[in-house]
Design a protein around this motif. Structure first.
Motif, mmCIF file in Angstrom:
data_model
loop_
_atom_site.group_PDB
_atom_site.id
_atom_site.type_symbol
_atom_site.label_atom_id
_atom_site.label_comp_id
_atom_site.label_asym_id
_atom_site.label_seq_id
_atom_site.Cartn_x
_atom_site.Cartn_y
_atom_site.Cartn_z
ATOM 1 N N THR A 355 0.822 -1.219 0.000
ATOM 2 C CA THR A 355 0.000 0.000 0.000
ATOM 3 C C THR A 355 0.853 1.264 0.000
ATOM 4 O O THR A 355 0.411 2.310 -0.433
ATOM 5 C CB THR A 355 -0.925 0.047 1.228
ATOM 6 N N LYS A 356 2.096 1.142 0.524
ATOM 7 C CA LYS A 356 2.961 2.323 0.588
ATOM 8 C C LYS A 356 4.053 2.309 -0.483
ATOM 9 O O LYS A 356 4.891 3.208 -0.521
ATOM 10 C CB LYS A 356 3.628 2.388 1.978
ATOM 11 N N ALA A 357 4.046 1.273 -1.313
ATOM 12 C CA ALA A 357 5.173 1.051 -2.234
ATOM 13 C C ALA A 357 5.466 2.255 -3.125
ATOM 14 O O ALA A 357 6.628 2.556 -3.405
ATOM 15 C CB ALA A 357 4.912 -0.184 -3.088
ATOM 16 N N SER A 358 4.420 2.968 -3.529
ATOM 17 C CA SER A 358 4.675 4.089 -4.448
ATOM 18 C C SER A 358 5.395 5.239 -3.722
ATOM 19 O O SER A 358 5.917 6.140 -4.355
ATOM 20 C CB SER A 358 3.368 4.577 -5.067
ATOM 21 N N GLN A 359 5.421 5.188 -2.389
ATOM 22 C CA GLN A 359 6.101 6.236 -1.617
ATOM 23 C C GLN A 359 7.555 5.912 -1.308
ATOM 24 O O GLN A 359 8.288 6.741 -0.773
ATOM 25 C CB GLN A 359 5.354 6.471 -0.290
ATOM 26 N N LEU A 360 7.961 4.671 -1.617
ATOM 27 C CA LEU A 360 9.306 4.241 -1.213
ATOM 28 C C LEU A 360 10.405 5.146 -1.773
ATOM 29 O O LEU A 360 11.236 5.663 -1.022
ATOM 30 C CB LEU A 360 9.534 2.787 -1.658
ATOM 31 N N VAL A 361 10.396 5.362 -3.097
ATOM 32 C CA VAL A 361 11.485 6.141 -3.703
ATOM 33 C C VAL A 361 11.483 7.598 -3.219
ATOM 34 O O VAL A 361 12.509 8.093 -2.750
ATOM 35 C CB VAL A 361 11.470 6.003 -5.244
ATOM 36 N N PRO A 362 10.333 8.292 -3.270
ATOM 37 C CA PRO A 362 10.351 9.670 -2.752
ATOM 38 C C PRO A 362 10.774 9.766 -1.284
ATOM 39 O O PRO A 362 11.521 10.684 -0.920
ATOM 40 C CB PRO A 362 8.901 10.142 -2.929
ATOM 41 N N SER A 363 10.325 8.833 -0.443
ATOM 42 C CA SER A 363 10.718 8.893 0.980
ATOM 43 C C SER A 363 12.212 8.711 1.135
ATOM 44 O O SER A 363 12.871 9.385 1.925
ATOM 45 C CB SER A 363 10.058 7.796 1.824
ATOM 46 N N LEU A 364 12.734 7.754 0.379
ATOM 47 C CA LEU A 364 14.158 7.458 0.495
ATOM 48 C C LEU A 364 15.002 8.644 0.030
ATOM 49 O O LEU A 364 16.012 9.002 0.649
ATOM 50 C CB LEU A 364 14.473 6.208 -0.326
ATOM 51 N N VAL A 365 14.570 9.293 -1.053
ATOM 52 C CA VAL A 365 15.303 10.457 -1.565
ATOM 53 C C VAL A 365 15.291 11.561 -0.506
ATOM 54 O O VAL A 365 16.316 12.191 -0.230
ATOM 55 C CB VAL A 365 14.689 10.953 -2.891
ATOM 56 N N GLN A 366 14.135 11.748 0.127
ATOM 57 C CA GLN A 366 14.050 12.765 1.168
ATOM 58 C C GLN A 366 14.974 12.436 2.339
ATOM 59 O O GLN A 366 15.690 13.298 2.850
ATOM 60 C CB GLN A 366 12.591 12.912 1.645
ATOM 61 N N MET A 367 14.959 11.153 2.725
ATOM 62 C CA MET A 367 15.842 10.726 3.829
ATOM 63 C C MET A 367 17.305 10.994 3.500
ATOM 64 O O MET A 367 18.075 11.468 4.332
ATOM 65 C CB MET A 367 15.710 9.205 4.044
ATOM 66 N N LEU A 368 17.664 10.689 2.244
ATOM 67 C CA LEU A 368 19.062 10.846 1.839
ATOM 68 C C LEU A 368 19.448 12.328 1.804
ATOM 69 O O LEU A 368 20.540 12.707 2.214
ATOM 70 C CB LEU A 368 19.282 10.200 0.464
ATOM 71 N N ARG A 369 18.533 13.164 1.327
ATOM 72 C CA ARG A 369 18.802 14.603 1.293
ATOM 73 C C ARG A 369 18.957 15.139 2.703
ATOM 74 O O ARG A 369 19.864 15.925 2.980
ATOM 75 C CB ARG A 369 17.676 15.342 0.569
ATOM 76 N N ASP A 370 18.075 14.727 3.590
ATOM 77 C CA ASP A 370 18.169 15.181 4.983
ATOM 78 C C ASP A 370 19.496 14.722 5.590
ATOM 79 O O ASP A 370 20.164 15.462 6.297
ATOM 80 C CB ASP A 370 17.010 14.617 5.819
#
Lengths: 403, 100
Positions: A355-370
């Motif tokens: 259910t959250k799979a489409s959020q994986l890449v954007p979340s990860l990019v945000q985590m990496l930027r932070d």
């Protein structure tokens, strides 16, 4: 650079300006303009864009020191050579000239031979500087063209048999990247995806990514025309790539790491083969928890004996998604020098489900930027997420990059 | 980076920390110097190495090739770090470079 050099004479006394102008004309310079004050000098510099400024120090209003300081502090004028013309013979004044960024001095009364020699040598430097600048600008323009080509070679949309979805992220550390990926249909419900990371990340690396794309594309074209290249498999793709690589006589320090898979979306089977792909590929969201595929295989390079590649297969459950990345992700450091590492990635993947799979890449990019404290990273970063959309979910296969 | 000369033909190089894009040029220069001095067996001691990236690996491959061309050898020894060891295992570096 054929245009005659433009020289600006700045002096509050008309007699001095005339004298300098005459000396310069006798030395063969024709494009000479004058300014009678510091204020006028700044206006003239804007208008004339001189190649050299002869600058008197002692003037009412803005003096030569201040004019020099202002010219040298602005990007558009900082590389215009400035010769300070001074009656001041003391060391302190000369030091101050240097401090303000002056390129040379002349003492009054000005000796015409000395003037000619200094002007000529500074104009020569100016010419070299401008040639370098032009070369640099040309090179940058070429690299930007190459960047557009590299971008254009990335897939723009992804095949979506049986509700299959892809989310990706691609961001080179510099203008050009040493990462490359492709995702395309092999017909029916079969999709081929590969992710490659080549050594280096400049022009050489970018050229190598084009080599990978073209070699594999050529291989698949031959297959579709049935030109007897044997049965169809990831391992054979890598063998074909290695064979082509060895034929090219590339330098020994460059090599390719690649993960290449065929995915049968109806049967949910993934067949894969890898070369030098040291990071794990993850299967997340399944009932049995996070699974990882270890991808054995030497990098593709010109060294060593002809190698073979392992081919493995895995069955995905209906809930599972596939995630792969290049090591620019895990090797990114924060300001304390600590690496992002696999731990953070695993933790995120463990909490992932369909259910959250489409959020994986954007979340990860945000985590990496932070984590990096920046929007750009020190190595090329590519992320690929493949999952099965729930019924009714919109198709969204846009290229999710920094552009 | 320490180097220990074991005889006139053999030398051990002992880098420390991470061999990556930020410092692999230094390793290359060191290895080139030893290569030019005529050392034919160069061993990279990994005792104090905790990470290596693709640019570091590229330098090892380059000198492996250069040395092999004049019948010498590049070796890697004492890979103690778990991550480095795992990476070498996965990419099967031992098929190309002698790991002792």
């Amino acid at each position: 650079m054929g245009a005659p050099p433009k020289i600006l004479i700045v002096d509050d006394k008309q007699l001095n300006r005339r004298l300098l102008q005459r000396y310069l004309e006798e030395a063969g310079y024709t494009q000479i303009s004058q300014a009678a004050s510091g204020e006028e000098a700044l206006v003239r510099v804007e208008e004339v864009k001189p190649d050299l400024v002869l600058l008197d120090i002692v003037m009412p209003g803005l003096d030569g020191f201040e004019v020099c300081r202002r010219l040298k502090s602005r990007e558009e004028t900082m590389f215009i050579p400035v010769i300070m013309v001074t009656a001041l013979h003391d060391r302190a004044a000369k030091l101050k000239c240097l401090e303000m960024g002056a390129d040379d001095f002349l003492s009054k009364p000005v000796d015409p031979m000395e003037l000619k020699a200094r002007v000529r040598s500074l104009l020569r430097l100016r010419r070299y500087y401008q040639q370098l600048k032009e070369l640099n600008e040309n090179l940058l323009a070429n690299i930007k063209t190459a960047q557009r080509i590299q971008r254009a070679l990335l897939p723009r949309e992804y095949p979506s048999p049986a509700n299959l979805r892809f989310n990706t992220f691609y961001q080179p550390a510099e203008l050009l990247g040493g990462d490359y990926f492709n995702i395309f249909s092999l017909g029916g419900d079969v999709v081929c995806l590969y992710l490659a990371d080549v050594s280096g990340h400049q022009l050489d690396a970018a050229m190598l990514t084009v080599f990978i794309r073209e070699t594999l594309a050529g291989y698949f074209r031959k297959l579709s025309f049935g030109e007897g290249v044997g049965p169809f498999s990831p391992r054979r793709c890598l063998l074909a790539l290695e064979e082509a690589f060895r034929e090219e006589d590339f330098p020994p320090e460059i090599f390719i790491t690649i993960f290449l898979a065929f995915y049968h979306s109806k049967e949910r089977t993934l067949t894969y083969s890898a070369a030098g792909f040291a990071q794990p590929v993850f299967l997340y969201g399944g009932a049995g928890g996070l699974r990882e595929l270890v991808c054995y295989g030497s990098p593709i390079m010109s060294l060593g004996e002809g190698k073979d590649f392992r081919e493995q297969a895995v069955q995905l459950s209906a809930e599972e998604g596939l995630f792969l990345y290049t090591d620019g992700l895990t090797e990114q450091k924060n300001k304390d020098g600590e690496q992002f590492g696999e731990g953070r990635l695993r933790a995120l993947l463990k909490g992932m489900d369909r259910t959250k799979a489409s959020q994986l890449v954007p979340s990860l990019v945000q985590m990496l930027r932070d984590f990096a404290g920046a929007d750009s990273f020190s190595d090329d970063v590519t992320l690929i997420n493949m999952f099965v959309a729930e019924e009714g979910q919109q198709k969204g296969g846009e290229l999710n990059d920094d552009a | 980076m320490k180097t220990v000369k074991t005889d006139d033909k053999a030398v051990v190089v002992i880098p420390e920390g991470s061999i990556d894009i930020s410092n692999s040029q230094g390793l290359k220069e060191k290895l080139l110097e030893l290569y030019d001095e005529g050392y034919n067996t160069i061993t990279i001691d990994f005792t104090h190495v905790n990470a290596i990236d693709s640019s570091g690996l590229g330098k090892l491959l380059l000198f492996h090739k250069l040395l092999k061309e004049r019948h010498g050898e590049l070796r890697v020894s004492n890979v103690t770090n778990e991550n480095v060891s795992r990476m070498f295992r996965i990419i099967q570096l031992d098929k190309v470079i002698k790991i002792i």
